[in-house]
Scaffold this active site. Sequence first.
Site, PDB file in Angstrom:
ATOM      1  CG  ASN A  12       7.583 -26.135 -42.413  1.00 13.55           C
ATOM      2  OD1 ASN A  12       6.732 -26.280 -43.290  1.00 13.55           O
ATOM      3  ND2 ASN A  12       7.655 -25.045 -41.666  1.00 13.55           N
ATOM      4  CD  GLU A  58      13.588 -20.996 -40.685  1.00 15.27           C
ATOM      5  OE1 GLU A  58      13.405 -20.590 -39.523  1.00 15.27           O
ATOM      6  OE2 GLU A  58      13.355 -20.334 -41.702  1.00 15.27           O
ATOM      7  CB  VAL A  59      14.043 -25.726 -35.233  1.00 14.81           C
ATOM      8  CG1 VAL A  59      14.524 -26.350 -33.924  1.00 14.81           C
ATOM      9  CG2 VAL A  59      14.096 -24.206 -35.164  1.00 14.81           C
ATOM     10  CG  HIS A 107       8.997 -27.722 -35.051  1.00 13.72           C
ATOM     11  ND1 HIS A 107      10.260 -28.151 -35.421  1.00 13.72           N
ATOM     12  CD2 HIS A 107       8.659 -26.748 -35.925  1.00 13.72           C
ATOM     13  CE1 HIS A 107      10.668 -27.455 -36.467  1.00 13.72           C
ATOM     14  NE2 HIS A 107       9.705 -26.597 -36.809  1.00 13.72           N
ATOM     15  CG  HIS A 159       4.740 -24.756 -37.494  1.00 17.68           C
ATOM     16  ND1 HIS A 159       5.312 -23.527 -37.242  1.00 17.68           N
ATOM     17  CD2 HIS A 159       5.734 -25.537 -37.988  1.00 17.68           C
ATOM     18  CE1 HIS A 159       6.596 -23.557 -37.586  1.00 17.68           C
ATOM     19  NE2 HIS A 159       6.878 -24.766 -38.036  1.00 17.68           N
TER      20      HIS A 159
HETATM   21  P1  5GP Z   1      10.482 -24.529 -39.057  1.00 23.10           P
HETATM   22  O1  5GP Z   1      10.823 -23.636 -40.202  1.00 23.10           O
HETATM   23  O2  5GP Z   1      11.655 -25.328 -38.568  1.00 23.10           O
HETATM   24  O3  5GP Z   1       9.268 -25.373 -39.323  1.00 23.10           O
HETATM   25  O4  5GP Z   1      10.000 -23.573 -37.894  1.00 23.10           O
HETATM   26  C1  5GP Z   1      10.775 -23.220 -36.775  1.00 23.10           C
HETATM   27  C2  5GP Z   1       9.939 -22.304 -35.939  1.00 23.10           C
HETATM   28  O5  5GP Z   1      10.583 -22.131 -34.696  1.00 23.10           O
HETATM   29  C3  5GP Z   1       9.761 -20.910 -36.539  1.00 23.10           C
HETATM   30  O6  5GP Z   1       8.371 -20.626 -36.682  1.00 23.10           O
HETATM   31  C4  5GP Z   1      10.444 -19.986 -35.527  1.00 23.10           C
HETATM   32  O7  5GP Z   1       9.778 -18.759 -35.374  1.00 23.10           O
HETATM   33  C5  5GP Z   1      10.426 -20.823 -34.264  1.00 23.10           C
HETATM   34  N1  5GP Z   1      11.526 -20.551 -33.337  1.00 23.10           N
HETATM   35  C6  5GP Z   1      12.845 -20.465 -33.652  1.00 23.10           C
HETATM   36  N2  5GP Z   1      13.577 -20.236 -32.550  1.00 23.10           N
HETATM   37  C7  5GP Z   1      12.698 -20.182 -31.515  1.00 23.10           C
HETATM   38  C8  5GP Z   1      12.857 -19.976 -30.106  1.00 23.10           C
HETATM   39  O8  5GP Z   1      13.959 -19.794 -29.584  1.00 23.10           O
HETATM   40  N3  5GP Z   1      11.728 -19.994 -29.349  1.00 23.10           N
HETATM   41  C9  5GP Z   1      10.488 -20.199 -29.898  1.00 23.10           C
HETATM   42  N4  5GP Z   1       9.446 -20.176 -29.063  1.00 23.10           N
HETATM   43  N5  5GP Z   1      10.303 -20.401 -31.218  1.00 23.10           N
HETATM   44  C10 5GP Z   1      11.399 -20.386 -32.016  1.00 23.10           C
END
Ligand code: 5GP
Length: 125
Positions: A95, A103-104, A108, A110
């Site tokens: 994403n 979100e982060v 990353h 997935h």
């Molecule tokens: P995004 O929406 O940015 O692609 O996905 C962020 C992912 O990071 C989400 O699937 C969420 O569950 C995961 N995530 C958020 N905070 C943490 C954390 O503190 N530890 C781990 N292991 N995963 C996290």
Amino acid sequence: MSYDKDNIFAKILRGEIPCDKVFENEHSLAFNDISPQAKIHVLVIPKGAYKDIDDFCTNASEEEIIGFTKAVSEVFKITGVSESKGGKGFRALANTGSDGSQEVPHFHLHVMGGEALGLRGLRKN
Ligand code: 5GP
């Protein structure tokens, strides 16, 4: 937007927050997602400060790109989703930005699998 060094994955890389590690090499870390959307849901991240896949592909060194790619390959095998290990495949996605619902803000990938996924991971549940 510049890289936010206080994002949650930067804190994991600094050891300030724990993670459930799956694999690590010089340039990358892989760990289980805290809120898995599938039986297998691993996040693979570079250790360098890259906010998304676009930033990484544009600015990472060849060593970082090779190290990251090898880490992703190891995750496919370790988790058993690789067809070379008898798995039935997987979904790998990144994403990116606001339109991608990232979100982060640390790149990353997935890796989801271990069961039939349908459209999981392609839209927010
Ligand atoms: P995004 O929406 O940015 O692609 O996905 C962020 C992912 O990071 C989400 O699937 C969420 O569950 C995961 N995530 C958020 N905070 C943490 C954390 O503190 N530890 C781990 N292991 N995963 C996290």
